[in-house]
Design a protein around this motif. Structure first.
Motif, short mmCIF file in Angstrom:
data_model
loop_
_atom_site.label_atom_id
_atom_site.label_comp_id
_atom_site.label_asym_id
_atom_site.label_seq_id
_atom_site.Cartn_x
_atom_site.Cartn_y
_atom_site.Cartn_z
N VAL A 259 0.83 -1.22 0.00
CA VAL A 259 0.00 0.00 0.00
C VAL A 259 0.86 1.27 0.00
O VAL A 259 0.61 2.18 -0.80
CB VAL A 259 -0.98 -0.02 1.19
N ASN A 263 0.95 4.00 -3.12
CA ASN A 263 0.66 5.44 -2.94
C ASN A 263 1.77 6.30 -3.55
O ASN A 263 1.49 7.33 -4.18
CB ASN A 263 0.50 5.77 -1.46
N ARG A 266 1.42 6.09 -7.31
CA ARG A 266 0.25 6.87 -7.72
C ARG A 266 0.56 8.37 -7.74
O ARG A 266 0.17 9.09 -8.68
CB ARG A 266 -0.91 6.56 -6.77
N VAL A 283 -4.13 -2.59 -7.59
CA VAL A 283 -3.42 -3.22 -6.47
C VAL A 283 -4.19 -4.47 -6.08
O VAL A 283 -5.26 -4.39 -5.47
CB VAL A 283 -3.31 -2.25 -5.27
N MET A 285 -3.91 -6.63 -3.76
CA MET A 285 -4.21 -6.78 -2.34
C MET A 285 -5.47 -6.01 -1.96
O MET A 285 -6.31 -6.50 -1.19
CB MET A 285 -3.03 -6.32 -1.49
N GLU A 286 -5.62 -4.80 -2.50
CA GLU A 286 -6.83 -4.03 -2.24
C GLU A 286 -8.05 -4.70 -2.85
O GLU A 286 -9.13 -4.73 -2.26
CB GLU A 286 -6.67 -2.61 -2.79
N LEU A 287 -7.87 -5.26 -4.06
CA LEU A 287 -8.98 -5.96 -4.71
C LEU A 287 -9.38 -7.20 -3.92
O LEU A 287 -10.56 -7.56 -3.85
CB LEU A 287 -8.58 -6.37 -6.14
N LYS A 289 -9.19 -7.62 -0.64
CA LYS A 289 -9.98 -7.18 0.52
C LYS A 289 -11.41 -6.83 0.09
O LYS A 289 -12.38 -7.15 0.79
CB LYS A 289 -9.31 -5.98 1.19
N GLN A 290 -11.54 -6.18 -1.05
CA GLN A 290 -12.88 -5.87 -1.56
C GLN A 290 -13.65 -7.14 -1.88
O GLN A 290 -14.86 -7.23 -1.62
CB GLN A 290 -12.76 -4.99 -2.81
N GLN A 293 -15.02 -8.63 1.29
CA GLN A 293 -16.18 -7.88 1.77
C GLN A 293 -17.41 -8.18 0.92
O GLN A 293 -18.52 -8.35 1.45
CB GLN A 293 -15.88 -6.38 1.75
#
Length: 447
Positions: A259, A263, A266, A283, A285-287, A289-290, A293
Motif C-alpha cells: 500500500v 501510494n 500513484r 493493487v 491486495m486491495e482488490l 480485501k474488496q 467484503q
C-alpha cells in the motif's frame, strides 16, 4: 426419555396416516433448505473464483496500466490522427530508480495483430515482454522455451506462441523451428505455452486476457521492428495510436510495503499524467480485501432470498397443522378426558411439526450436497443444447460460468438444517396452542 420417544413415535404414526399430505407439506422445507445451501454454495464458489483470479495477479504486485482516454490528445499534425497516451518509458525508469521498495519490474507492450502461416491466419494478442513475464503470469511451457535475456539483448526475431495459436496455425504439425508472419516481420517459433483458462476482467481497469491467443516476442524486438505507433483500421476510417508501454507489473518484497509503495507510484504518475488521465493503478491486495467484503454481502443477500423459501414452507406446515387440529378435535377431547394436560397436547403437536420439519431438513441437506453435481449437469446442458461453440468462445460471461465451481461449506448444512427445524417449530406453535385450548366437552361432541 421414554416419554419423549413415545411422543415422537405417536407423531410419526399420525403423519404416516396421511403420507401424501405429509410429503407435500414437507417439500416446502426440502426445497427451502436445498435453495439455501445451493445459493450459498454458488456464492462461495464465485467468491473463491474471484479471489483466485486476484491472487494470480500477485498479492505483492502493483500493476500500472495504460488507459485510453475518452478524448485523447492528438499530435500536432492533425492529418496524422495520432492518439498518444499511456505509460512512458521515462515513467518506468523514474519509478524503478526512485522507489527503493520495488524488487522487480515487468514492462510489456501489447496490441492485436493478424498472424499468418502459409494460408492460415488468425488475430492474436502480440505481447512484447521481458523473460520474467513468464513467472509473473504463472505460465507453463508445452514445448520449447520462453524468451531469454539473450533474445532481449540481441533483439532477436523469435516468438513463443499460445496453445490456441499453435492449434489454429499448425494443426497436426510441430510449430518449433517454423516462422510466422506478423505485419511485415517473420518470427521464428522457439516454444509453445500450455493451455490456460482465460482470466476475467477485474474492476473497470483490467480487461480479461485469453493467454491461449498470445504471441510473445522480446520487448526490445517489438520496439525495434514495429515501434510505438500502431495503425488502427476501422470501417471507413484509419487512425494511429502511440503507446510506449501498455502495462508495468511492480513487485515488492513484503506485503506490508504494497500500500505505501502503491501510494508513492500513484503520486509520481499523477505528477506527470495529471491532465491526461491515461494511466491507472491496480493493487491486487486491495482488490482481494474488496472481494472478501463482497463475499459477506453476497452470502447475506443470497441467504436472505433463499430463506424466503423456508418461510413459505413454514407457512405450509402451519396451514396443514391447523387443518389437522380441526380433523382431530374428537381425538384431543378423548385424550383430555383420559387425563392429558394442555402441555401434553401442545407437546404432541409440536413433536409432529418438528418431525415434519426435521425430516424435510435432512432431505434438503442431502439434496444440497448434490449442488456441484446439479450445477455441472446444468452447465453441460447449456454447453451442448443451448449455446453453440462460437458463443461459448466469445462470451466472457459463459467463460466465467464455465470456470465456476460451487463449494458446499459444512457450516451451511448445519445452519440450513437448524433454521428449517426452528421455522417448523415456530410454525407449529400456534396450531399446538389452539389444540391445547380446546374445551374437552366441546371436543368430545365434535363430529
Amino acid at each position: 426419555m421414554l416419554r419423549l420417544l413415545r411422543t415422537i413415535r405417536l407423531g410419526l404414526k399420525n403423519l404416516l396416516l396421511h403420507k401424501l399430505r405429509s410429503l407435500l407439506t414437507m417439500l416446502g422445507i426440502v426445497f427451502g433448505v436445498f435453495s439455501v445451501i445451493a445459493m450459498l454454495a454458488i456464492g462461495e464458489g464465485a467468491s473463491r473464483q474471484a479471489q483466485r483470479q486476484v491472487l494470480e495477479l500477485g498479492a505483492t504486485n502493483i500493476i500500472v496500466i495504460s488507459q485510453k482516454p475518452a478524448e485523447g490528445s492528438k499530435s500536432n499534425n492533425a492529418q496524422t490522427q495520432v492518439l498518444q497516451y499511456g505509460i512512458l518509458r521515462d515513467d518506468f525508469r523514474r519509478i524503478k530508480q526512485t522507489v527503493n521498495t520495488i524488487v522487480d519490474a515487468t514492462p510489456i507492450r501489447e496490441f492485436s495483430q493478424p498472424a499468418r502461416y502459409m494460408h492460415r491466419n488468425m488475430d492474436v494478442r502480440l505481447v512484447g515482454c521481458t523473460p520474467n513475464y513468464f513467472s509473473v503470469n504463472h505460465l507453463k511451457m508445452d514445448a520449447g522455451r520462453f524468451i531469454s535475456h539473450r533474445d532481449q539483448e540481441d533483439t532477436a526475431n523469435v516468438c513463443v506462441i499460445g496453445h490456441e495459436v499453435a492449434e489454429t496455425l499448425f494443426p497436426g504439425e510441430e510449430p518449433r523451428g517454423k516462422s510466422i508472419r506478423i505485419g511485415n516481420v517473420f518470427y521464428s517459433i522457439v516454444g509453445m505455452t500450455s493451455h490456460r483458462t482465460a482470466s476475467a476482467a477485474i474492476g473497470g481497469s483490467m480487461s480479461g486476457q485469453d493467454f491461449d491467443k498470445d504471441v510473445y516476442i522480446p520487448l526490445d524486438t517489438l520496439q525495434s521492428r514495429i515501434g510505438d505507433e500502431v495503425m488502427i483500421i476501422t470501417a471507413g476510417s484509419r487512425s494511429s495510436e502511440k503507446v510506449e508501454l501498455s502495462q508495468i507489473t511492480f513487485r515488492v518484497a513484503d506485503a506490508k510495503d504494497v500500500v505505501p509503495t502503491a501510494n508513492v507510484i500513484r503520486e509520481t504518475l499523477a505528477r506527470y499524467h495529471a491532465d491526461s488521465n491515461d494511466v491507472d493503478l491496480v493493487v491486487p491486495m486491495e482488490l482481494l480485501k474488496q472481494a472478501e467484503q463482497l463475499k459477506v454481502i453476497f452470502n447475506v443477500v443470497l441467504g436472505a432470498i433463499a430463506l424466503i423459501s423456508l418461510v413459505v414452507g413454514g407457512i405450509g406446515i402451519m396451514n396443514i397443522m391447523l387443518a389437522t387440529v380441526t380433523e382431530r378435535t374428537r381425538e384431543i377431547g378423548i385424550r383430555r378426558a383420559l387425563g392429558a394436560k394442555r402441555g401434553d397436547i401442545t407437546e404432541q403437536f409440536l413433536t409432529e411439526t418438528s418431525v415434519l420439519a426435521g425430516t424435510g431438513g435432512l432431505l434438503g441437506v442431502s439434496l444440497g450436497l448434490l449442488t456441484p453435481v446439479a450445477f455441472s449437469a446444468i452447465r453441460w446442458l447449456a454447453k451442448t443444447a443451448i449455446m453453440d461453440s462460437s458463443v461459448q468462445s466469445s462470451s466472457k460471461m459463459f467463460q466465467m460460468f464455465d470456470g465456476l465451481e460451487p463449494v458446499v461449506a459444512w457450516w451451511t448444512l448445519a445452519v440450513a438444517f437448524g433454521i428449517s427445524v426452528f421455522i417448523g417449530i415456530l410454525s407449529g406453535i400456534y396450531p399446538a396452542l389452539a389444540a391445547a385450548k380446546l374445551d374437552p366437552i366441546e371436543a368430545l361432541r365434535h363430529e
